[in-house]
Design an enzyme around this catalytic site. Structure first.
Site, PDB file in Angstrom:
ATOM      1  N   PRO A   1       0.836  -1.203   0.000  1.00 11.45           N
ATOM      2  CG  PRO A   1      -0.677  -1.549   1.706  1.00 11.45           C
ATOM      3  CD  PRO A   1       0.645  -2.025   1.199  1.00 11.45           C
ATOM      4  CG  MET A   2       3.446   2.576  -1.879  1.00 14.72           C
ATOM      5  SD  MET A   2       4.613   2.587  -3.284  1.00 14.72           S
ATOM      6  CE  MET A   2       3.739   1.513  -4.437  1.00 14.72           C
ATOM      7  CB  ALA A   3      -0.436   7.554   1.073  1.00 12.50           C
TER       8      ALA A   3
ATOM      9  CD  GLN B   1      -1.146  -1.183   5.168  1.00  9.81           C
ATOM     10  OE1 GLN B   1      -1.027   0.014   4.947  1.00  9.81           O
ATOM     11  NE2 GLN B   1      -0.106  -2.013   5.183  1.00  9.81           N
TER      12      GLN B   1
ATOM     13  CB  CYS C   1       2.903   4.230   8.641  1.00  5.53           C
ATOM     14  SG  CYS C   1       2.941   5.924   7.993  1.00  5.53           S
TER      15      CYS C   1
ATOM     16  CE  LYS D   1       5.123  -2.808   4.467  1.00  2.45           C
ATOM     17  NZ  LYS D   1       4.922  -1.929   3.303  1.00  2.45           N
TER      18      LYS D   1
ATOM     19  N   GLY E   1      11.484  -4.177   1.234  1.00  2.00           N
ATOM     20  CA  GLY E   1      12.586  -3.226   1.343  1.00  2.00           C
ATOM     21  C   GLY E   1      13.631  -3.428   0.271  1.00  2.00           C
TER      22      GLY E   1
ATOM     23  N   GLY F   1       7.089  -2.175  -3.065  1.00  2.63           N
ATOM     24  CA  GLY F   1       6.568  -0.821  -2.972  1.00  2.63           C
ATOM     25  C   GLY F   1       7.177   0.075  -4.034  1.00  2.63           C
TER      26      GLY F   1
END
Length: 382
Positions: free
Chosen positions: A26-28, A81, A116, A156, A218, A241
């Site tokens: 998930p990425m905003a 998420q 986060c 996560k 990562g 990501g």
């Protein structure tokens, strides 16, 4: 160098089979329905929506309810998420998703964000700060698992707050004990943000510690990085990501790699331009042409990375407001091979390390089960 392996096993999350064992992180502002659809068109896996704030969902915030809508084609594998700091609120949010189906479909998977590192989240005790309060962490996971029923819940997290406040091993054991189906570990501490290099040795250590699947996250810039992570750590799958920013075809490479194929994609500029226009078209269909093209602007630099494009055209693309305008600008750029020099290079955020913002007294008592006062965020995303 392209690596291969024998066909990698699928990832099993309860009754949900993820094959290949690849998850979109998930990425905003990024992993909206349009981007998830685009990535899914290139390869298989699990594509998670933007982080959803449980308080905003429970209060039926209009923006949040729209963010949580499943895209066409996601019915069998819609993944959400959630971010939350209060067990009761998290439990209620999961109930809404599973029982009321506020997303328009019942999710196949729910992930809980404890990774986060953004200051507005950690200073309220959320995200990567929360696992330090291990009883509160366990209570949140338990509430989500109980409310989810047969829908698998995963977690996560990061290595810890900083090198002196490491949390991932406790988090893994607690998540397992409370019924989580898997845990994802980003190989950085919160204070590292996205700087330096992710330390995959922690992923290997967590694999040894727990019996539930561990997913690694990562510095996965290429499909071969994913193969190397699996080989070095024994993780059951990977969560990608920043590596797919401006490169949604990476999921095709990952599918090939996990199937044991050496095939990798090196699109020409004309092919990249087609993907760019497809991406903007999907955004326009979801948000309207003006808003969709405006949202697309953030992706332009990622798509163009390494290509020879005149500066005035780059500027015009970064201000594009219509699909025909976008097509015209892209048509004016000469075709050229993919710039192999950018392969394996970091993308997206590379912010330098900084101390983690925490609530006053947060580190004093690891066993305090109380949610941090005033910590619930009233908006989705983040």
């Amino acid at each position: 160098m392209t690596s291969t392996l024998e066909r990698a096993p699928a990832l099993q999350l309860g009754s949900l089979t993820v094959d290949p064992a690849v998850v979109l992180a998930p990425m905003a502002g990024i992993t909206n329905p349009a981007f998830r659809t685009l990535c899914r068109e290139f390869g298989a896996g699990l594509y998670v929506c933007e982080m959803i704030t449980t308080r905003a969902l429970v209060e039926r915030n209009a923006k949040t309810l729209k963010m949580v809508q499943a895209a066409p084609g996601e019915a069998d594998a819609f993944s959400v998420q959630l971010y939350g700091v209060d067990p009761a609120t998290v439990g209620r949010a999961v109930e809404m998703l599973v029982d009321e189906q506020v997303a328009g479909t019942r999710p196949a998977h729910i992930d809980l964000n404890f990774g986060c590192p953004v200051p507005k989240v950690t200073r309220k005790g959320g995200g990567s700060a929360l696992p330090w309060r291990r009883r509160l962490f366990g209570n949140i996971v338990r509430a989500a698992v109980q409310a989810a029923g047969d829908v698998p819940v995963t977690v996560k997290t990061r290595v810890g707050i900083d090198a002196e406040h490491v949390t991932y091993l406790d988090a893994g054991r607690i998540a397992q004990d409370e019924g989580a189906a898997a845990i994802t570990l980003h190989g950085r501490t919160a204070d590292q943000l996205y700087s330096g290099t992710a330390d995959w040795s922690h992923i290997a250590r967590l694999v040894e510690e727990v019996s539930i699947p561990v997913l690694g996250n990562g510095d996965l810039w290429e499909a071969d990085d994913a193969l190397r992570m699996v080989a070095e750590t024994g993780c059951a799958g990977v969560v990608v990501g920043r590596g797919c920013l401006g490169r949604p075809w990476l999921f095709g490479d990952l599918a090939a790699a996990f199937a044991g194929s050496p095939h990798r994609t090196l699109p020409t500029f004309r092919q990249v331009a087609e993907v760019m226009h497809r991406h903007a078209t999907l955004l326009a269909a979801d948000q309207g042409e003006v808003h969709g093209c405006s949202d697309f602007r953030k992706h332009v630099a990622w798509y163009l990375k390494g290509f020879s494009v005149p500066s005035d055209v780059r500027r015009a693309l970064a201000m594009v407001s219509g699909l025909d305008e976008l097509a015209g600008l892209l048509d004016g750029i000469p075709d050229q091979p993919y710039p192999e020099g950018v392969l394996g290079a970091p993308r997206g955020r590379t912010t330098p390390p900084r101390p983690v913002a925490l609530p006053e007294g947060w580190l004093a008592d690891r066993d305090d089960p109380r949610p941090p006062a005033g910590a619930e965020l009233l908006v989705g995303g983040g």
